[in-house]
Scaffold this motif. Structure first.
Motif, PDB file in Angstrom:
ATOM      1  N   GLN A  42       0.734  -1.002   0.010  1.00 58.50           N
ATOM      2  CA  GLN A  42       0.001   0.099  -0.066  1.00 58.50           C
ATOM      3  C   GLN A  42       0.801   0.976   0.011  1.00 58.50           C
ATOM      4  O   GLN A  42       0.301   2.273  -0.452  1.00 58.50           O
ATOM      5  CB  GLN A  42      -0.916   0.014   1.263  1.00 58.50           C
ATOM      6  N   SER A  47       5.046   7.318  -2.352  1.00 56.96           N
ATOM      7  CA  SER A  47       3.820   7.689  -1.622  1.00 56.96           C
ATOM      8  C   SER A  47       3.885   9.138  -0.899  1.00 56.96           C
ATOM      9  O   SER A  47       5.220   9.537  -0.615  1.00 56.96           O
ATOM     10  CB  SER A  47       3.458   6.622  -0.575  1.00 56.96           C
ATOM     11  N   ASP A  50      -0.753  10.862   2.445  1.00 53.19           N
ATOM     12  CA  ASP A  50      -1.983  10.502   2.059  1.00 53.19           C
ATOM     13  C   ASP A  50      -2.075   8.952   2.172  1.00 53.19           C
ATOM     14  O   ASP A  50      -3.251   8.425   2.443  1.00 53.19           O
ATOM     15  CB  ASP A  50      -2.708  11.057   0.554  1.00 53.19           C
ATOM     16  N   ALA A  51      -1.084   8.232   1.784  1.00 56.68           N
ATOM     17  CA  ALA A  51      -1.225   6.723   1.695  1.00 56.68           C
ATOM     18  C   ALA A  51      -1.271   6.237   3.395  1.00 56.68           C
ATOM     19  O   ALA A  51      -1.957   5.137   3.566  1.00 56.68           O
ATOM     20  CB  ALA A  51       0.316   6.328   1.483  1.00 56.68           C
ATOM     21  N   LYS A  53      -3.198   7.788   5.634  1.00 59.92           N
ATOM     22  CA  LYS A  53      -4.426   8.411   5.923  1.00 59.92           C
ATOM     23  C   LYS A  53      -5.527   7.090   5.207  1.00 59.92           C
ATOM     24  O   LYS A  53      -6.534   6.893   5.765  1.00 59.92           O
ATOM     25  CB  LYS A  53      -4.755   9.692   5.519  1.00 59.92           C
ATOM     26  N   SER A  54      -5.039   6.752   4.245  1.00 59.57           N
ATOM     27  CA  SER A  54      -6.051   5.537   3.435  1.00 59.57           C
ATOM     28  C   SER A  54      -5.591   4.017   3.770  1.00 59.57           C
ATOM     29  O   SER A  54      -6.151   3.399   3.016  1.00 59.57           O
ATOM     30  CB  SER A  54      -6.062   5.929   2.068  1.00 59.57           C
ATOM     31  N   VAL A  56      -5.405   0.472   4.586  1.00 65.82           N
ATOM     32  CA  VAL A  56      -6.565  -0.721   4.878  1.00 65.82           C
ATOM     33  C   VAL A  56      -5.745  -1.624   6.015  1.00 65.82           C
ATOM     34  O   VAL A  56      -4.814  -2.340   5.645  1.00 65.82           O
ATOM     35  CB  VAL A  56      -6.888  -1.413   3.643  1.00 65.82           C
TER      36      VAL A  56
END
Length: 319
Positions: A42, A47, A50-51, A53-54, A56
């Motif tokens: 991910q 990156s 923001d990576a 914040k998102s 999974v």
């Protein structure tokens, strides 16, 4: 003797003895694993924050395997000789909300992408401040399947291994794990280019890696009920350290204070901001128990090698 390989795609997200093995090997054979970083891909070299914040979270801390070792039975010990660990030329460190020893004090996400010099095995935290950190790669996750039925998260450590995040398990180390199921069902992942003892912000320098291990069944170590290990030679090369401490009747609070005090030192003497200092503590500083018998208080220390910090500020140069 056969040499086996486990692909990057052959991974799983829980310790579960019902997961079918991807490979069967004989005791004493070597397996090479190709592992993604702990973000499961991910986070990439391009990156931004923001990576974080998102992310999974259900996809974090995957491990490659499991490998069935013939002859391993409950009550045995699996010996894992770490033969080679090779990090990628990049890695990342992050403050992830909800993770880390001082998560309440660092609630905002942050991300640092590192360039790793894998030829000279070094990286720079800040070239202008000459903060130079030697690389010592290892796998943060090494474990065997638990005897209990069900799926168990790969994020915590267990008596059967898992996310033990022990920096001394670099090439040349040997790990011993208690076997609870037939075949042991060994898995590995969570590549770290370097880490301080404690990994206080919740991440080290996370990196993809290839790692080769020899898996051997031992019938002569019934006393091993939790992870045991031997280290390669630990050469500190006459290293000098700067150490901060925390003193408290609660060991966790003493630990938090030791880290907080190191952050204050790095900010005051080396002009780092607090987030950068927290990340540096996670990557390069070691937690130590200094005093545990004179109640009611414990003394916990955090030690950072002075050599990595480069040029001292005027006040520190007097030390």
């Amino acid at each position: 003797m056969s040499i086996h390989a486990v692909k990057r795609s052959q991974c799983h997200l829980a310790w579960d003895n019902s997961i079918a093995p991807v490979l069967r090997v004989k005791s004493g054979e070597i397996v090479t694993f190709d592992c993604l970083d702990a973000s499961n891909g991910q986070i990439t070299p391009d990156s931004t924050v923001d990576a974080i914040k998102s992310l999974v979270f259900s996809q974090l801390d995957q491990v490659n395997g499991p490998v069935f070792v013939e002859g391993a039975a409950p009550g045995d010990t699996l010996q894992i000789d770490v033969l080679r660990v090779a990090p990628a030329p990049w890695g990342w460190t992050a403050c992830i909300p909800g993770f880390g020893l001082l998560t309440d004090e660092f609630p905002e996400p942050a991300l640092k992408i590192w360039e790793l010099d894998t030829e000279n095995m070094v990286t720079y935290f800040d070239k202008e401040k000459t903060i130079r950190i030697p690389l010592r790669p290892f796998a943060g996750e090494m474990g065997v399947a638990p005897g209990k039925e069900g799926a168990f998260s790969t994020i915590p450590p267990y008596a059967t291994g898992g996310n033990i995040d022990t920096k001394h398990l670099s090439a040349g180390a040997t790990l011993f794990l208690p076997v609870e199921v037939e075949g042991a069902l060994f898995s590995i992942g969570d590549g770290h280019a370097v880490q301080g003892d404690g990994e206080v912000c919740g991440t080290a320098i996370e990196t993809p890696m290839t790692v080769s291990v020899r898996l051997t069944v031992r019938k002569d170590r019934p006393y091993i009920k939790t992870p045991h290990f031997t280290t390669p030679k630990v050469n500190i090369q006459d290293e000098e350290y700067y150490c901060t401490t925390g003193v408290d009747a609660d060991m966790r609070e003493a630990t938090r204070a030791a880290v907080r005090n190191m952050i204050d030192f790095l900010c005051a003497e080396h002009a780092l901001d607090r987030v950068a200092a927290y990340m540096l503590c996670s990557v390069a500083a070691d937690l130590r128990l200094h005093e545990v018998v004179d109640m009611p208080n414990y003394v916990v220390g955090m030690m950072i090698p002075r050599s990595i910090l480069g040029a001292s500020t005027p006040s520190e140069s007097k030390l």
